[in-house]
Write a protein that holds these residues in place. Structure first.
Motif, PDB file in Angstrom:
ATOM      1  N   UNK A 173       4.541   7.580  10.339  1.00 37.48           N
ATOM      2  CA  UNK A 173       4.759   5.878  10.186  1.00 37.48           C
ATOM      3  C   UNK A 173       5.797   5.507   8.827  1.00 37.48           C
ATOM      4  N   UNK A 174       6.255   6.416   8.749  1.00 32.08           N
ATOM      5  CA  UNK A 174       6.811   6.108   7.601  1.00 32.08           C
ATOM      6  C   UNK A 174       7.350   5.645   6.172  1.00 32.08           C
ATOM      7  N   UNK A 175       5.129   5.838   5.716  1.00 39.09           N
ATOM      8  CA  UNK A 175       4.880   5.572   4.445  1.00 39.09           C
ATOM      9  C   UNK A 175       4.807   6.153   3.079  1.00 39.09           C
ATOM     10  N   UNK A 176       5.719   6.093   1.964  1.00 41.27           N
ATOM     11  CA  UNK A 176       6.228   6.087   0.805  1.00 41.27           C
ATOM     12  C   UNK A 176       5.016   6.551  -0.522  1.00 41.27           C
ATOM     13  N   UNK A 177       4.796   5.235   0.242  1.00 42.45           N
ATOM     14  CA  UNK A 177       4.006   4.680  -1.414  1.00 42.45           C
ATOM     15  C   UNK A 177       2.781   5.136  -1.412  1.00 42.45           C
ATOM     16  N   UNK A 178       1.315   6.425  -1.738  1.00 40.87           N
ATOM     17  CA  UNK A 178      -0.361   6.671  -1.462  1.00 40.87           C
ATOM     18  C   UNK A 178      -1.008   5.884  -2.432  1.00 40.87           C
ATOM     19  N   UNK A 179      -2.188   5.471  -2.249  1.00 41.42           N
ATOM     20  CA  UNK A 179      -3.057   5.109  -2.933  1.00 41.42           C
ATOM     21  C   UNK A 179      -4.735   5.711  -2.873  1.00 41.42           C
TER      22      UNK A 179
END
Length: 404
Positions: A173-179
């Motif tokens: 899903x092209x996730x780069x930043x995670x919280x």
């Protein structure tokens, strides 16, 4: 999730499960192997049937009872009926230890199921060793995974394989930043958050927020404000009980993709979350959407749990915890048959040789792996029209990577 008692599955069975009062348990000490009186196989279980995590315990209890009833109806184990004793730890680790010790000290018990609450199941670690009783935790106690506690095993996968499933999905899903938000007072939240951060960073993702929260809080506005300000591509919360419902409602409509885990894989999170749950994605047992599974032995095992559950619960699919409870009993049955004995030590040895397909995945326990599952046991699900369904990504994955 709010505490709510589910309709008992045991009413469907023609052979009932005996749930004994703990006051009747023997208090005798000692660590010698167990025996069986009266031609029964006694298994003890401690679960949160009241308190904030009651949703976990009730699902485990009802499915475990149904599985015991099914086994007994089919003739038991080598002709012996299983007698299941269930105690309520009230979502309290101290109470869990007390109840566990009462049964484990009684030599007539051959095995135990430890709490659906991770901190409570971890709290009985020394008791498991003291009484040398084979125990399957109904929660993901990561410290049991490596086999360092020779008598402790887990039914759910570790938090690490749930986190790995999320990270693998995020890659697509092209996730780069995670919280990440997690309960700071429970091992489930702590270890889940740690696993997520470790694996996400190893995959080249940035952790833009990592925040512990109080599971007793009723307003998470400060947390949600921080999450929105961090602009994550994915926000995952690790926790159980009522708090995730509130977080779900407060993050809804904020434009942040929200993810949960197996603790929310239940109508007892879905229903109070209402419309806010729509579109939420979770890493859960692969069995959560039985209809999405390809035909085969695994789907048959899942349906064996799902069909009576649906019949007793207005056609609602079982929660994640039901598969864990049913599977724990099946794992013990397999070990007792393999051992040809109700001796605690022999059952423990047989558990370490487990190679068994179950509704919760394919277990390969070994001396150094007391969790025994691989990534195929976890699925990526999404809430659609108020129901947990397999994502399109997961349906495609099932074609080549369903448990078998």
């Amino acid at each position: 999730m709010k505490s709510k008692t589910l309709h008992a599955l045991a009413a469907l069975a023609t052979v009932s499960v005996t749930v004994l009062a703990l006051a009747g348990c023997s208090g005798g000490g000692g660590t010698s192997p167990s025996g069986n009186a009266g031609g029964v196989i006694k298994i003890g279980a401690v679960m949160p049937l009241t308190g904030p995590l009651a949703a976990l315990g009730t699902g485990d209890k009802e499915a475990a009872e149904q599985t015991v009833a099914d086994i007994n109806k089919a003739g038991g184990i080598d002709g012996k009926k299983i007698e299941l004793t269930v105690a309520d730890d009230k979502t309290d680790p101290t109470e869990s230890v007390k109840q566990f010790n009462q049964m484990a000290a009684d030599k007539s018990y051959s095995a135990m199921l430890a709490s659906s609450m991770t901190s409570a199941a971890a709290a009985v670690s020394s008791s498991i060793l003291q009484y040398k009783i084979p125990t399957i935790a109904l929660s993901p106690v990561d410290q049991y995974v490596d086999g360092s506690n020779a008598y402790a095993f887990t039914s759910p996968g570790s938090t690490k394989i749930y986190a790995a499933a999320l990270v693998n999905y995020w890659k697509t899903q092209d996730v780069k930043n995670v919280a990440v938000a997690y309960t700071g007072t429970d091992l489930y939240g702590q270890t889940g958050a740690a696993s997520t951060k470790q694996l996400a960073e190893a995959a080249g993702m940035k952790i833009v927020l990592s925040e512990a929260y109080d599971p007793a809080a009723t307003d998470f506005t400060p947390l949600i404000t921080k999450v929105v300000a961090a602009h994550p591509d994915a926000f995952v919360q690790w926790g159980s009980g009522p708090a995730p419902v509130i977080i779900t409602k407060q993050i809804a409509g904020k434009g942040v993709p929200f993810y949960v885990t197996g603790s929310q894989a239940s109508n007892l999170w879905l229903q109070p979350s209402g419309a806010a749950a729509e579109g939420v994605i979770g890493a859960t047992t692969a069995a959560l959407d039985p209809d999405a599974l390809p035909a085969g032995a695994y789907k048959d095992l899942v349906e064996a749990v799902a069909t009576p559950w649906r019949a007793a619960n207005k056609n609602v699919n079982p929660p994640e915890f039901a598969y864990g409870g049913a599977t724990a009993i099946q794992l013990l049955k397999n070990a007792i048959e393999k051992a040809g004995s109700t001796d605690r030590g022999k059952i423990r040895d047989a558990l370490e040789q487990t190679d068994l397909l179950t509704p919760n995945g394919h277990y390969h326990y070994s001396k150094t792996d007391h969790m025994g599952l691989d990534a195929s046991a976890i699925g990526i699900m999404i809430v659609k029209d108020g129901v947990w369904k397999a994502t399109d990504w997961q349906i495609d994955k099932f074609k080549t990577d369903a448990p078998k």
